[in-house]
Write a protein that holds these residues in place. Structure first.
Motif, short mmCIF file in Angstrom:
data_model
loop_
_atom_site.label_atom_id
_atom_site.label_comp_id
_atom_site.label_asym_id
_atom_site.label_seq_id
_atom_site.Cartn_x
_atom_site.Cartn_y
_atom_site.Cartn_z
N MET A 1 0.82 -1.20 0.00
CA MET A 1 0.00 0.00 0.00
C MET A 1 0.87 1.26 0.00
N ALA A 2 2.04 1.17 0.63
CA ALA A 2 2.92 2.33 0.64
C ALA A 2 3.35 2.71 -0.78
N LEU A 3 3.46 1.70 -1.65
CA LEU A 3 3.81 1.98 -3.05
C LEU A 3 2.71 2.79 -3.73
N LEU A 4 1.46 2.41 -3.49
CA LEU A 4 0.34 3.07 -4.17
C LEU A 4 0.09 4.48 -3.64
N TYR A 5 0.46 4.72 -2.38
CA TYR A 5 0.29 6.06 -1.80
C TYR A 5 1.53 6.93 -1.99
N TRP A 6 2.52 6.42 -2.69
CA TRP A 6 3.74 7.16 -3.01
C TRP A 6 4.45 7.66 -1.76
N ARG A 7 4.53 6.83 -0.72
CA ARG A 7 5.24 7.21 0.51
C ARG A 7 6.74 7.35 0.24
N ASP A 8 7.30 6.44 -0.55
CA ASP A 8 8.69 6.52 -0.97
C ASP A 8 8.68 6.78 -2.48
N LEU A 9 8.97 8.01 -2.86
CA LEU A 9 8.84 8.42 -4.26
C LEU A 9 9.71 7.59 -5.20
N LYS A 10 10.95 7.30 -4.79
CA LYS A 10 11.85 6.55 -5.66
C LYS A 10 11.33 5.14 -5.90
N GLN A 11 10.91 4.47 -4.85
CA GLN A 11 10.44 3.10 -4.98
C GLN A 11 9.13 3.04 -5.78
N SER A 12 8.20 3.93 -5.46
CA SER A 12 6.94 3.95 -6.19
C SER A 12 7.16 4.30 -7.66
N GLY A 13 8.01 5.27 -7.91
CA GLY A 13 8.31 5.66 -9.28
C GLY A 13 8.96 4.53 -10.06
N LEU A 14 9.86 3.80 -9.42
CA LEU A 14 10.53 2.68 -10.07
C LEU A 14 9.53 1.57 -10.41
N LEU A 136 -5.51 -2.98 -18.89
CA LEU A 136 -4.52 -3.25 -17.85
C LEU A 136 -3.64 -2.02 -17.60
N ILE A 137 -3.27 -1.31 -18.64
CA ILE A 137 -2.49 -0.08 -18.48
C ILE A 137 -3.32 0.95 -17.71
N MET A 138 -4.61 1.05 -18.05
CA MET A 138 -5.47 2.00 -17.33
C MET A 138 -5.61 1.61 -15.86
N VAL A 139 -5.68 0.32 -15.58
CA VAL A 139 -5.78 -0.14 -14.19
C VAL A 139 -4.51 0.21 -13.41
N VAL A 140 -3.35 -0.01 -14.02
CA VAL A 140 -2.08 0.31 -13.34
C VAL A 140 -1.99 1.80 -13.07
N VAL A 141 -2.31 2.63 -14.06
CA VAL A 141 -2.27 4.09 -13.86
C VAL A 141 -3.26 4.49 -12.76
N SER A 142 -4.45 3.89 -12.77
CA SER A 142 -5.45 4.20 -11.73
C SER A 142 -4.98 3.76 -10.35
N MET A 143 -4.35 2.59 -10.29
CA MET A 143 -3.87 2.09 -9.00
C MET A 143 -2.85 3.04 -8.37
N PHE A 144 -2.03 3.66 -9.19
CA PHE A 144 -1.01 4.55 -8.66
C PHE A 144 -1.47 6.00 -8.53
N SER A 145 -2.63 6.34 -9.10
CA SER A 145 -3.08 7.73 -9.00
C SER A 145 -4.30 7.89 -8.10
N VAL A 148 -3.90 8.43 -4.11
CA VAL A 148 -3.37 9.74 -3.75
C VAL A 148 -4.45 10.81 -3.92
N VAL A 149 -5.20 10.72 -5.01
CA VAL A 149 -6.29 11.68 -5.24
C VAL A 149 -7.36 11.54 -4.17
N TYR A 150 -7.72 10.29 -3.83
CA TYR A 150 -8.73 10.06 -2.79
C TYR A 150 -8.26 10.57 -1.44
N GLU A 151 -7.00 10.33 -1.13
CA GLU A 151 -6.45 10.79 0.15
C GLU A 151 -6.50 12.32 0.25
#
Length: 187
Positions: A1-14, A136-145, A148-151
């Protein structure tokens, strides 16, 4: 979940970038080609690093040994208990999915089967517009965006979701009243 909320920018970005690169690669090449290219890239990197370390050891006259020795000694096997646990989990999900599909296709509850039919009908239009990889691409983009938008806008989103939920429940209630033999779950 930390990846999806971009807590660590480098790891989430990677992870996000790697997933998107893999999915976009799959739009241009077959799965077999993408896997083969990834394996060749990884193998090229490890062979190059091994040769570099060997040359460095020969020039400096050191005795460091194999650069991947610590990784080669790591135990990489699943125990019988772990395999049994994973198999049991998979069995549970498969059985529950089969029971639900049987319930829907054999019309145990008319309203649920009609909802399922409407969902499948809508998916025919989605399938006509997008292929599975695009979805699947849209799902991945949604999972990572979306998290953060909801939060960030949770109060406003919850307000609109409650409004939508009450409207949908109202429409479903009206439909259930008009369909003979359809019982409400609360009854």
């Amino acid at each position: 979940m930390a990846l999806l909320y971009w807590r660590d920018l480098k790891q989430s970005g990677l992870v996000f970038g790697s997933l998107l690169l893999l999915l976009f690669s799959l739009t241009q090449f077959s799965v077999v080609s993408v896997v083969a290219y990834l394996a060749l890239a990884a193998l090229s990197a490890t062979i190059s690093f091994r040769v570099y370390k060997s040359v460095l050891q020969a020039v400096q006259k050191t005795d460091e040994g194999h650069p991947f020795k610590s990784y080669l000694e790591v135990e990489m096997s699943l125990s019988h208990d772990q395999m049994q646990k994973y198999a049991e989990n998979a069995q549970h999900y498969i059985n529950s999915t089969l029971k639900e599909l049987r319930r829907l296709f054999l019309v145990q509850d008319l309203v649920d089967s009609l909802k399922f039919a409407v969902l499948m009908w809508l998916l025919t239009y989605v399938g006509a517009l997008f292929n599975g990889l695009t979805l699947l691409i849209m799902v991945v983009v949604s999972m990572f965006s979306m998290p953060v938008v909801y939060e960030k806008y949770q109060a406003q989103i919850d307000q609109y979701l409650d409004l939508i939920r009450t409207q949908v429940n109202s429409v479903v209630g009206k439909i259930q009243e008009k369909i003979p033999g359809a019982k409400r779950k609360a009854e």
